[in-house]
Scaffold this motif. Structure first.
Motif, PDB file in Angstrom:
ATOM      1  N   LEU A   1       0.868  -1.048  -0.046  1.00  0.00           N
ATOM      2  CA  LEU A   1      -0.286   0.059   0.080  1.00  0.00           C
ATOM      3  C   LEU A   1       0.784   1.576  -0.101  1.00  0.00           C
ATOM      4  O   LEU A   1       1.743   1.115   0.670  1.00  0.00           O
ATOM      5  N   ARG A   2       0.513   2.065  -0.731  1.00  0.00           N
ATOM      6  CA  ARG A   2       1.176   3.518  -1.076  1.00  0.00           C
ATOM      7  C   ARG A   2       1.100   4.199   0.154  1.00  0.00           C
ATOM      8  O   ARG A   2       0.315   4.043   1.045  1.00  0.00           O
ATOM      9  N   ASP A   3       2.356   4.925   0.583  1.00  0.00           N
ATOM     10  CA  ASP A   3       2.261   5.806   1.970  1.00  0.00           C
ATOM     11  C   ASP A   3       1.146   6.639   2.061  1.00  0.00           C
ATOM     12  O   ASP A   3       0.663   7.086   2.809  1.00  0.00           O
ATOM     13  N   GLY A   4       0.995   7.414   1.012  1.00  0.00           N
ATOM     14  CA  GLY A   4       0.022   8.319   0.741  1.00  0.00           C
ATOM     15  C   GLY A   4      -1.460   7.744   1.084  1.00  0.00           C
ATOM     16  O   GLY A   4      -2.191   8.334   1.829  1.00  0.00           O
ATOM     17  N   VAL A   5      -1.570   6.516   0.614  1.00  0.00           N
ATOM     18  CA  VAL A   5      -3.046   5.818   0.507  1.00  0.00           C
ATOM     19  C   VAL A   5      -3.139   5.310   2.171  1.00  0.00           C
ATOM     20  O   VAL A   5      -4.078   5.657   2.658  1.00  0.00           O
ATOM     21  N   LEU A   6      -1.930   5.021   2.637  1.00  0.00           N
ATOM     22  CA  LEU A   6      -2.108   4.526   4.132  1.00  0.00           C
ATOM     23  C   LEU A   6      -2.211   5.685   5.156  1.00  0.00           C
ATOM     24  O   LEU A   6      -3.234   5.517   6.040  1.00  0.00           O
TER      25      LEU A   6
ATOM     26  N   GLY B   1     -12.532   9.267  13.457  1.00  0.00           N
ATOM     27  CA  GLY B   1     -13.567   8.707  14.475  1.00  0.00           C
ATOM     28  C   GLY B   1     -13.335   8.662  15.782  1.00  0.00           C
ATOM     29  O   GLY B   1     -13.920   8.305  16.606  1.00  0.00           O
ATOM     30  N   GLY B   2     -11.905   8.970  16.428  1.00  0.00           N
ATOM     31  CA  GLY B   2     -11.675   8.952  17.880  1.00  0.00           C
ATOM     32  C   GLY B   2     -11.322   7.443  18.402  1.00  0.00           C
ATOM     33  O   GLY B   2     -12.034   7.326  19.322  1.00  0.00           O
ATOM     34  N   PRO B   3     -10.636   6.712  17.756  1.00  0.00           N
ATOM     35  CA  PRO B   3     -10.464   5.224  17.994  1.00  0.00           C
ATOM     36  C   PRO B   3      -9.464   5.516  19.576  1.00  0.00           C
ATOM     37  O   PRO B   3      -8.756   6.400  19.824  1.00  0.00           O
ATOM     38  N   ALA B   4      -9.561   4.616  20.203  1.00  0.00           N
ATOM     39  CA  ALA B   4      -8.636   4.318  21.366  1.00  0.00           C
ATOM     40  C   ALA B   4      -7.125   3.923  21.140  1.00  0.00           C
ATOM     41  O   ALA B   4      -6.246   4.725  21.672  1.00  0.00           O
ATOM     42  N   VAL B   5      -6.930   3.083  20.123  1.00  0.00           N
ATOM     43  CA  VAL B   5      -5.613   2.936  19.684  1.00  0.00           C
ATOM     44  C   VAL B   5      -5.747   2.118  18.321  1.00  0.00           C
ATOM     45  O   VAL B   5      -6.697   1.609  17.893  1.00  0.00           O
ATOM     46  N   VAL B   6      -4.620   2.416  17.437  1.00  0.00           N
ATOM     47  CA  VAL B   6      -4.843   2.008  16.050  1.00  0.00           C
ATOM     48  C   VAL B   6      -3.468   1.153  15.926  1.00  0.00           C
ATOM     49  O   VAL B   6      -2.159   1.604  16.087  1.00  0.00           O
ATOM     50  N   GLY B   7      -3.729   0.027  15.384  1.00  0.00           N
ATOM     51  CA  GLY B   7      -2.412  -0.836  15.202  1.00  0.00           C
ATOM     52  C   GLY B   7      -2.236  -1.218  13.585  1.00  0.00           C
ATOM     53  O   GLY B   7      -3.270  -1.506  13.082  1.00  0.00           O
ATOM     54  N   ILE B   8      -1.031  -0.900  13.128  1.00  0.00           N
ATOM     55  CA  ILE B   8      -0.943  -1.135  11.651  1.00  0.00           C
ATOM     56  C   ILE B   8       0.129  -2.422  11.478  1.00  0.00           C
ATOM     57  O   ILE B   8       1.320  -2.375  11.921  1.00  0.00           O
ATOM     58  N   ASP B   9      -0.596  -3.607  11.256  1.00  0.00           N
ATOM     59  CA  ASP B   9       0.089  -4.940  11.152  1.00  0.00           C
ATOM     60  C   ASP B   9       0.629  -4.981   9.690  1.00  0.00           C
ATOM     61  O   ASP B   9       0.288  -5.899   9.078  1.00  0.00           O
ATOM     62  N   LEU B  10       1.277  -3.829   9.152  1.00  0.00           N
ATOM     63  CA  LEU B  10       1.886  -3.851   8.063  1.00  0.00           C
ATOM     64  C   LEU B  10       3.435  -3.473   8.016  1.00  0.00           C
ATOM     65  O   LEU B  10       3.491  -2.509   8.811  1.00  0.00           O
ATOM     66  N   TYR B  11       4.149  -3.938   7.434  1.00  0.00           N
ATOM     67  CA  TYR B  11       5.812  -3.601   7.610  1.00  0.00           C
ATOM     68  C   TYR B  11       5.725  -2.383   6.846  1.00  0.00           C
ATOM     69  O   TYR B  11       5.473  -2.351   5.776  1.00  0.00           O
ATOM     70  N   ARG B  12       6.385  -1.062   7.566  1.00  0.00           N
ATOM     71  CA  ARG B  12       6.606   0.002   6.892  1.00  0.00           C
ATOM     72  C   ARG B  12       8.036   0.252   6.914  1.00  0.00           C
ATOM     73  O   ARG B  12       8.387   1.629   7.325  1.00  0.00           O
ATOM     74  N   ASP B  13       9.065  -0.563   6.783  1.00  0.00           N
ATOM     75  CA  ASP B  13      10.340  -0.188   6.976  1.00  0.00           C
ATOM     76  C   ASP B  13      11.050   0.633   5.758  1.00  0.00           C
ATOM     77  O   ASP B  13      12.037   1.215   5.879  1.00  0.00           O
ATOM     78  N   LEU B  14      10.304   0.460   4.553  1.00  0.00           N
ATOM     79  CA  LEU B  14      10.692   1.023   3.339  1.00  0.00           C
ATOM     80  C   LEU B  14       9.583   1.823   2.910  1.00  0.00           C
ATOM     81  O   LEU B  14       8.458   1.492   3.121  1.00  0.00           O
ATOM     82  N   PRO B  15       9.978   2.934   2.266  1.00  0.00           N
ATOM     83  CA  PRO B  15       8.771   3.821   1.754  1.00  0.00           C
ATOM     84  C   PRO B  15       8.308   3.243   0.494  1.00  0.00           C
ATOM     85  O   PRO B  15       8.884   2.394  -0.322  1.00  0.00           O
ATOM     86  N   GLU B  16       7.015   3.675   0.084  1.00  0.00           N
ATOM     87  CA  GLU B  16       6.218   3.276  -0.849  1.00  0.00           C
ATOM     88  C   GLU B  16       5.529   4.400  -1.790  1.00  0.00           C
ATOM     89  O   GLU B  16       4.683   4.976  -0.744  1.00  0.00           O
ATOM     90  N   PRO B  17       5.887   4.688  -2.697  1.00  0.00           N
ATOM     91  CA  PRO B  17       6.653   4.220  -3.504  1.00  0.00           C
ATOM     92  C   PRO B  17       8.245   4.304  -3.030  1.00  0.00           C
ATOM     93  O   PRO B  17       8.475   5.091  -2.323  1.00  0.00           O
ATOM     94  N   ARG B  18       9.149   3.683  -3.510  1.00  0.00           N
ATOM     95  CA  ARG B  18      10.740   3.343  -3.162  1.00  0.00           C
ATOM     96  C   ARG B  18      11.346   4.952  -3.083  1.00  0.00           C
ATOM     97  O   ARG B  18      12.379   5.106  -2.541  1.00  0.00           O
ATOM     98  N   ASN B  19      10.791   5.735  -4.166  1.00  0.00           N
ATOM     99  CA  ASN B  19      11.490   6.915  -4.274  1.00  0.00           C
ATOM    100  C   ASN B  19      11.274   8.226  -3.096  1.00  0.00           C
ATOM    101  O   ASN B  19      11.808   9.205  -2.945  1.00  0.00           O
ATOM    102  N   GLY B  20      10.366   7.620  -2.148  1.00  0.00           N
ATOM    103  CA  GLY B  20       9.777   8.316  -0.910  1.00  0.00           C
ATOM    104  C   GLY B  20       9.078   9.466  -1.227  1.00  0.00           C
ATOM    105  O   GLY B  20       8.989  10.301  -0.457  1.00  0.00           O
ATOM    106  N   ALA B  21       8.466   9.801  -2.265  1.00  0.00           N
ATOM    107  CA  ALA B  21       7.724  10.917  -2.698  1.00  0.00           C
ATOM    108  C   ALA B  21       6.552  11.007  -1.674  1.00  0.00           C
ATOM    109  O   ALA B  21       6.114  12.125  -1.556  1.00  0.00           O
ATOM    110  N   GLU B  22       5.975   9.823  -1.115  1.00  0.00           N
ATOM    111  CA  GLU B  22       5.036  10.306  -0.212  1.00  0.00           C
ATOM    112  C   GLU B  22       5.275   9.791   1.119  1.00  0.00           C
ATOM    113  O   GLU B  22       4.262   9.839   1.906  1.00  0.00           O
ATOM    114  N   LEU B  23       6.385   9.572   1.421  1.00  0.00           N
ATOM    115  CA  LEU B  23       6.854   9.283   2.663  1.00  0.00           C
ATOM    116  C   LEU B  23       6.693  10.458   3.776  1.00  0.00           C
ATOM    117  O   LEU B  23       6.122  10.153   4.943  1.00  0.00           O
ATOM    118  N   ASP B  24       6.909  11.690   3.554  1.00  0.00           N
ATOM    119  CA  ASP B  24       6.721  12.403   4.391  1.00  0.00           C
ATOM    120  C   ASP B  24       5.505  12.613   4.878  1.00  0.00           C
ATOM    121  O   ASP B  24       4.891  13.157   6.109  1.00  0.00           O
TER     122      ASP B  24
END
Length: 649
Positions: free
Chosen positions: A75-80, A90-113
């Motif tokens: 999933l692209r960084d911008g979409v995530l 919606g005011g959740p208590a806690v949100v857990g991302i069970d997706l590895y995000r050690d690398l930017p998507e796309p790899r050029n880091g255009a949406e990482l910020d």
């Protein structure tokens, strides 16, 4: 105090039980029972699960196959970022991302910020990493780089088991020598944040962690069915008693959501639910041969649910027993197998007893599991079955040997029904495979052919032996027919015993033996009469018979050496019966012309008086006896009335 000696067969059975116990324990400690024990455990978990359970506190957001087709994967960084912003709205208590995000998507880091800003804006968003080892915790897959310096913002999502997920992590590592702070698991961190918002305390209780109402003990290497399988981290058994599914939205659903209030105060887990990702696992509640297996995000959600139930409802995880309990448990069932194999003789009853005991093992394991304890089932069942079968085989072999010895000793002397009675009551009189020496109440019968010396002088040796064998064989068959046995032959005479070797319990049984002896003697009288009629036509010598019968106590047992054994009765009763046979050879008290003369003692007469007629013929001093003996002559049975056989006068 004298301790009774354990009989040899029982000692052998106990040794078999001990040997099977030690072998079963060895196999268990080698880990060869671990997989079967886990198989039993999985069934218990499945039986104890609650398919109808629900938990509105937890919600899943899943990346589905349709989402992958539309949005690509990873999933692209911008979409995530957009998904997280929508959920946080919606005011959740806690949100857990069970997706590895050690690398930017796309790899050029255009949406990482964009993604990093979202992660930093909301401190209740938790990431994941794959724990490597103690030397390099991030050697698996690192957490999102923007969160790496804050351990409270990420947890490891390692699953402890490989084939079937049965255990969940709390912390890693558990090594007390580890220099850094242990890392929290993804599911534990989500539960901890949710509980902290509700002021439910989490604390260290000695070596264990207290989560609200419940202490969660760390699993040990030998808990339950595990053998030398100690988790490197702080782990617990998953119970899977929570929901098997949660409220779920796809990534596309969230992006199109108009009102994010559905996430209010929820624990939201974002993960992938797509077969192409290979992020699926098997659990104890996965149906056999299932084509669709639960995704990792669902298993983490089930762990979170169990931790919440533990803290809020007091549901403690299943606890395994230690070896201090499991060794005696195996020992107990092995020696139950000894008892069943040794004492249960009938095959059908044995099979029912075995089935009942195996059922009790399973039932005991199930009841303890229901109460939160995991005890061995497969190992004790194997130990019980092996012991029961081996002891049963030994007992059957020993009984067969006993039977052979018994039949060898008595086969020439007793009828089949008496032999069967002896075998049925073998415990009563057998000792060490032989009839035990004991005092019995018996009726002894002696016979002798009249004028044998005169007859033998007129026949050749071969003719004499043939004549005697014919006579003795014909007479002996009546002994067996009347439940007696021929104790020995003495030339032209024989000794028969009624009332041995099975001890008689009451007067009725003693009287029955006396009546059987007299019935036998009367049958011999008829046999002599028939043989004489035949021999007369054949020109052979005619025979007469003297019979002496006496009832009383005698010593019974096996006489002789190991090479030549014989069962016999001895004592005054035997001597008196022999004297009664030989008394009055001249016929001064009875008719010398009787084909068969039957003399009995007073006690025998007492026992037969309701069935047979007897006449008192005198009081005599028998050879070797100081006291006089009352002598009676048997006439006939009472039901013959006045039709008395003149040959019996």
């Amino acid at each position: 105090m004298n301790i009774p000696e354990i009989p040899r067969p029982a000692r052998i059975a106990l040794l078999i039980g001990l040997g099977v116990f030690l072998l079963t324990g060895l196999i268990w400690r080698l880990g060869l029972f671990q997989e079967p024990e886990l198989w039993v455990y999985d069934h218990f978990v499945r039986w104890h699960s609650n398919p109808a359970a629900a938990d509105k506190r937890i919600m899943l957001v899943e990346l589905t196959e349709k989402d992958i087709d539309k949005l690509d994967y990873p999933l692209r960084d911008g979409v995530l970022s957009e998904v997280l912003e929508k959920i946080e709205g919606g005011g959740p208590a806690v949100v857990g991302i069970d997706l590895y995000r050690d690398l930017p998507e796309p790899r050029n880091g255009a949406e990482l910020d964009t993604l990093n800003k979202t992660l930093l804006r909301y401190p209740n968003i938790i990431g994941i990493f794959l724990f490597g080892n103690e030397a390099d915790p991030f050697g698996g897959v690192p957490p999102p780089p923007v969160l790496k310096d804050d351990p409270s913002r990420y947890g490891f999502n390692n699953l402890l088991d490989v084939k079937v997920i049965r255990r969940g992590f709390v912390l890693w590592p558990l090594d007390p020598n580890y220099k850094g702070n242990p890392y929290q698991s993804f599911s534990f961190l989500l539960a901890e944040i949710y509980l902290a918002n509700r002021n439910i305390p989490i604390s260290q209780d000695g070596a264990d962690i207290r989560l609200g109402k419940t202490v969660i003990p760390a699993l040990k290497s030998n808990d339950g069915g595990y053998v030398n399988d100690e988790p490197e981290g702080y782990a617990f058994m998953q119970d899977f008693r929570g929901p098997q599914a949660f409220d779920t939205l796809s990534i596309s659903d969230v992006l199109q959501l108009k009102d994010p209030a559905v996430f209010k105060d929820k624990i939201v887990l974002i993960g992938i639910e797509a077969g192409s990702s290979n992020d699926t696992f098997t659990t104890p509640i996965t149906p056999p041969f299932a084509t669709k297996k639960p995704p990792g995000v669902l298993i983490h959600a089930q762990m979170v649910n169990q931790l919440l139930r533990a803290a809020i409802d007091g549901d403690r995880p299943t606890t395994g027993f230690s070896q201090r309990v499991e060794w005696p448990w195996i020992f107990f069932w092995c020696f139950c197998g000894v008892a069943v194999g040794f004492f249960v003789r009938f095959h059908i009853l044995f099979a029912l007893s075995v089935a009942l005991c195996v059922g009790l093992i399973v039932l005991s394991g199930w009841l303890l599991f229901w109460d939160g304890y995991w005890i061995l089932v497969f190992g004790p069942a194997v130990g019980f079955l092996a012991t029961a079968m081996l002891v049963k085989a030994y007992a059957a072999s020993y009984e067969e040997q006993q039977r052979e010895n018994l039949m060898k000793l008595f086969s020439q002397h007793v009828s089949p029904d008496v032999a069967e009675e002896m075998w049925t009551h073998r415990e009563t009189f057998l000792q060490g495979g032989r009839p035990a020496a004991r005092k019995l109440m018996v009726t002894v019968l002696f016979t002798d052919l009249k004028n044998y010396s005169t007859i033998s002088e007129k026949m050749t040796p071969a003719e004499l032996i043939a004549w005697v064998n014919e006579c003795q064989g014909a007479l002996a068959q009546h002994v067996g027919k009347n439940r007696g046995f021929v104790n020995c032959y003495m030339g032209d005479g024989m000794m028969a015993v009624f009332g041995a070797p099975v001890p008689r319990k009451n007067e009725t049984e003693i009287a029955r033996d006396a009546m059987n002896a007299v019935t036998c003697a009367l049958s011999m009288a008829d046999e002599i009469k028939q043989m004489n009629a035949r021999w007369k036509t054949e020109g052979k010598p005619l025979a007469g018979l003297r019979v002496g019968i006496y009832t009383g106590e005698a010593m019974a047992g096996v006489l002789g050496s190991d090479d030549h054994l014989a069962y016999s009765v001895i004592g005054d009763t035997v001597n008196t019966a022999s004297r009664l046979e030989s008394v009055d050879k001249e016929g001064t008290m009875t008719s010398a012309g009787d084909e068969c003369r039957i003399l009995i003692g007073a006690l025998t007469c007492h026992y037969i008086k309701d069935r047979f007629r007897a006449r008192h013929v005198g009081t005599v001093s028998l050879k070797g006896k100081a006291e006089t003996t009352e002598v009676y002559k048997v006439l006939d049975s009472i039901d013959q009335g006045e039709q008395t056989n003149p040959g019996r006068q």
